[in-house]
Scaffold this active site. Structure first.
Site, PDB file in Angstrom:
ATOM      1  N   HIS A   1      -9.261   3.690  -0.951  1.00  0.00           N
ATOM      2  CA  HIS A   1      -7.888   3.182  -0.869  1.00  0.00           C
ATOM      3  C   HIS A   1      -7.571   2.240  -2.030  1.00  0.00           C
ATOM      4  O   HIS A   1      -7.478   1.031  -1.856  1.00  0.00           O
ATOM      5  CB  HIS A   1      -7.718   2.480   0.490  1.00  0.00           C
ATOM      6  CG  HIS A   1      -6.335   1.992   0.777  1.00  0.00           C
ATOM      7  ND1 HIS A   1      -5.189   2.555   0.247  1.00  0.00           N
ATOM      8  CD2 HIS A   1      -5.899   0.969   1.567  1.00  0.00           C
ATOM      9  CE1 HIS A   1      -4.117   1.899   0.684  1.00  0.00           C
ATOM     10  NE2 HIS A   1      -4.521   0.933   1.481  1.00  0.00           N
TER      11      HIS A   1
ATOM     12  N   LYS B   1     -10.151   5.940   4.493  1.00  0.00           N
ATOM     13  CA  LYS B   1     -11.416   5.534   5.086  1.00  0.00           C
ATOM     14  C   LYS B   1     -12.618   5.986   4.273  1.00  0.00           C
ATOM     15  O   LYS B   1     -13.575   5.241   4.101  1.00  0.00           O
ATOM     16  CB  LYS B   1     -11.458   6.146   6.502  1.00  0.00           C
ATOM     17  CG  LYS B   1     -12.624   5.791   7.333  1.00  0.00           C
ATOM     18  CD  LYS B   1     -12.586   4.332   7.708  1.00  0.00           C
ATOM     19  CE  LYS B   1     -13.977   3.758   7.879  1.00  0.00           C
ATOM     20  NZ  LYS B   1     -14.743   3.603   6.678  1.00  0.00           N
TER      21      LYS B   1
ATOM     22  N   CYS C   1     -12.476  -0.005   8.741  1.00  0.00           N
ATOM     23  CA  CYS C   1     -11.661  -0.435   7.602  1.00  0.00           C
ATOM     24  C   CYS C   1     -11.783   0.537   6.447  1.00  0.00           C
ATOM     25  O   CYS C   1     -12.866   1.076   6.188  1.00  0.00           O
ATOM     26  CB  CYS C   1     -12.117  -1.809   7.108  1.00  0.00           C
ATOM     27  SG  CYS C   1     -12.095  -3.071   8.396  1.00  0.00           S
ATOM     28  N   SER C   2     -10.681   0.709   5.727  1.00  0.00           N
ATOM     29  CA  SER C   2     -10.739   1.522   4.528  1.00  0.00           C
ATOM     30  C   SER C   2     -11.505   0.754   3.457  1.00  0.00           C
ATOM     31  O   SER C   2     -11.877  -0.393   3.650  1.00  0.00           O
ATOM     32  CB  SER C   2      -9.338   1.886   4.061  1.00  0.00           C
ATOM     33  OG  SER C   2      -8.568   0.717   3.884  1.00  0.00           O
TER      34      SER C   2
ATOM     35  N   CYS D   1       0.822  -1.221   0.000  1.00  0.00           N
ATOM     36  CA  CYS D   1       0.000   0.000   0.000  1.00  0.00           C
ATOM     37  C   CYS D   1       0.852   1.266   0.000  1.00  0.00           C
ATOM     38  O   CYS D   1       0.330   2.371  -0.102  1.00  0.00           O
ATOM     39  CB  CYS D   1      -0.942  -0.012   1.189  1.00  0.00           C
ATOM     40  SG  CYS D   1      -1.864  -1.549   1.280  1.00  0.00           S
TER      41      CYS D   1
ATOM     42  N   ILE E   1     -12.599  -0.663  -0.483  1.00  0.00           N
ATOM     43  CA  ILE E   1     -12.077  -1.309  -1.690  1.00  0.00           C
ATOM     44  C   ILE E   1     -12.410  -0.375  -2.843  1.00  0.00           C
ATOM     45  O   ILE E   1     -13.583  -0.039  -3.055  1.00  0.00           O
ATOM     46  CB  ILE E   1     -12.706  -2.703  -1.874  1.00  0.00           C
ATOM     47  CG1 ILE E   1     -12.259  -3.619  -0.727  1.00  0.00           C
ATOM     48  CG2 ILE E   1     -12.345  -3.293  -3.230  1.00  0.00           C
ATOM     49  CD1 ILE E   1     -13.022  -4.937  -0.653  1.00  0.00           C
TER      50      ILE E   1
END
Lengths: 390, 133
Positions: A338, A334, A212-213, A89, A215
């Protein structure tokens, strides 16, 4: 270096972040490149851009490797030397560092650095598996540890050591969604409530869906040049005055601490020293909130607060727009999204907007010094850059 | 325990399939590499001797995985943690034999060896997990 510009950003581009149906990786990158070209009419991309570095993590998504040449072609940049940089990442954060090497080496006056990922056409299970490739295969993945699982291990350790709570984590999500609600390119442009975040389904306890960030499909890029040439292309360059990058063990389990990321601390120290700035000089930051706990740990690793006081800092509101040091005004990973390979230079894009006064509703007033913190994996790579308004 | 045996991840698995946790002790600087590696990260030596790692330890941190990769979906939710053995070496693994609510940081755990149990494309490595001591 004493705060002198290493290189200067003369333009930047960002595709819309979200579900970009019907577009291939290379086509998404072309959208970001085009914005950067349009923002800088005095620069002739075909003549002036001497190399391309593109961050891209996963060839599994499209069964397509060799991303450097592919996106160089679609961005209209043939026949520049084009290289994919991969550090999970932190692929484009590391790419930015590579671009700085290229310019400071004297081999290239001006280069494009970007990143791209196309993820949403895959199932959650597939994405979970591909992202886990950034972690240790024989000892972590093989034992069923997912990517959220690694950050959950850090969250549990942080909660145990410092009394950080699930509510503290949720406050990071609420803040970043508030910021993202003002970013027209963010994947989710709406605010969420603390209750929503806390009642969302568990992904890897103590992390829930809203910890969670996202998709995401998306691409980002910046055009950097030797600082003495910057004014040839634009009246409003942004200087990069500090750069740090470090590595750590691929396996989280091998580290001494699970509540702090050593690579991030080393990279930050390098970048601060090069920039001759202190944490208290930073006016705004984009930090790698792949999971809410990562933002809390980032505050501590970057020196925005003392170790263990990250939760208190988010509660204080000081990292919210209007606060002492707004963090993730873009919405962060977030809320903005991402697309992993694109994240490092997407942070640079936000720095470019903020430090040239183009961030509209989410503009930080009188912002002069910015910092971006980009992580790869569970912190086996960290890249930190310090930016200054010209 | 011949020293001709390579200090590799594959060899770690072979030991595990025999019910042993083995690390490589650097003959030059004394650092224990666990899992074993062919090059000492501390002094860059390639000279090691095998040393048995105690299988008892304590839980340093843990999580409960609800959204699992395909290979592990059938057993989710499951707990995984990082365990520090009595000699200081660390390893992650699943925690079984205890209800998820009763797992606590600091609890004593012991490694249990099991036969390889997953299917599909993943390598057929030996498996292990932790259970309360």
């Amino acid at each position: 270096m004493n705060g002198k510009p290493l290189v200067s950003i003369v333009s930047a581009g960002l595709s819309k972040f979200g579900k970009l149906e019907g577009l291939y990786t290379r086509e998404i990158f072309a959208l970001a490149a085009k914005e950067a070209y349009d923002r800088c009419p005095k620069l002739d991309p075909k003549k002036d851009i001497k190399a391309l570095f593109v961050g891209h993590m996963g060839e599994s998504y499209e069964h397509q490797g060799h991303t450097g040449a592919t996106v160089a072609d679609w961005a209209g940049l043939l026949h520049v030397p084009a290289t994919r940089t991969e550090a999970a990442c932190a692929s484009s954060g590391a790419g930015l560092r590579a671009g700085i090497y290229a310019v400071l080496s004297g081999l290239c006056d001006t280069v494009m650095v970007g990143g791209v990922e196309k993820m949403t056409h895959r199932s959650t299970a597939e994405v979970t598996e591909y992202l886990a490739m950034a972690s240790d295969y024989p000892f972590e993945q093989w034992n069923g540890i997912t990517f959220p699982g690694l950050f959950a291990l850090m969250a549990t350790a942080h909660m145990n050591a410092y009394g950080t709570t699930e509510k503290d984590l949720a406050m990071v999500a609420v803040k970043n969604h508030y910021h993202g609600s003002m970013n027209p390119k963010a994947q989710i442009q709406k605010e969420i409530t603390l209750e929503q975040a806390l009642s969302s389904r568990v992904v890897a306890w103590p992390l829930k869906l809203y910890d969670c960030s996202l998709i995401t499909d998306g691409a980002s890029c910046v055009i950097i040049t030797k600082s003495e040439l910057a004014r040839k292309y634009t009246d409003t360059p942004v200087h990069i005055i500090g750069s740090g990058q470090a590595s750590d063990t691929i396996g989280l389990y091998e580290r001494e601490s699970f509540t702090s990321l050593r690579a991030a601390k080393i990279a930050a120290k390098q970048a601060y020293e090069m920039a001759a700035v202190k944490p208290e000089d930073v006016d705004l930051a984009e930090v790698h909130d792949c999971f809410t706990i990562a933002e809390i740990i980032a505050y501590e690793d970057l020196g925005f607060c003392k170790p263990g006081e990250g939760a208190k800092l988010v509660e204080s509101g000081e990292t919210r727009l209007g606060g002492r040091i707004p963090v993730n005004t873009s919405g962060g990973l977030k809320s903005k999204g991402h697309p992993v390979g694109a994240t490092g230079t997407a942070q640079a894009y936000e720095m470019y907007l903020q430090l040239t006064g183009q961030a509209d509703k989410r503009q930080v007033k009188d912002a002069e010094i910015g910092l971006a913190h980009n992580l790869g994996g569970s912190g086996a790579t960290a890249a930190v850059h310090v930016y200054r308004r010209a | 325990m011949s020293e001709q045996v390579p200090f590799t991840i594959e060899q770690f698995c072979k030991w595990a399939s025999q019910g042993k946790m083995m690390g490589g002790k650097c003959k030059k600087c004394g650092k224990i590499q666990f899992p074993p590696r062919p090059l000492c990260d501390n002094c860059l030596s390639q000279e090691f001797e095998w040393t048995e790692i105690p299988t008892k330890g304590k839980l340093l941190t843990y999580t409960v995985i609800h959204v699992a990769p395909t290979q592990f979906q059938s057993i989710a939710p499951y707990a995984v943690g990082i365990v520090q053995f009595e000699n200081g070496s660390k390893l992650p693994g699943m925690i079984k034999g205890v209800s998820l609510e009763q797992i606590k940081i600091g609890m004593p755990l012991t490694m249990q060896f099991e036969a390889c149990a997953t299917t599909g494309q993943w390598p057929q490595w030996p498996r292990y997990h932790f259970k309360p001591s």
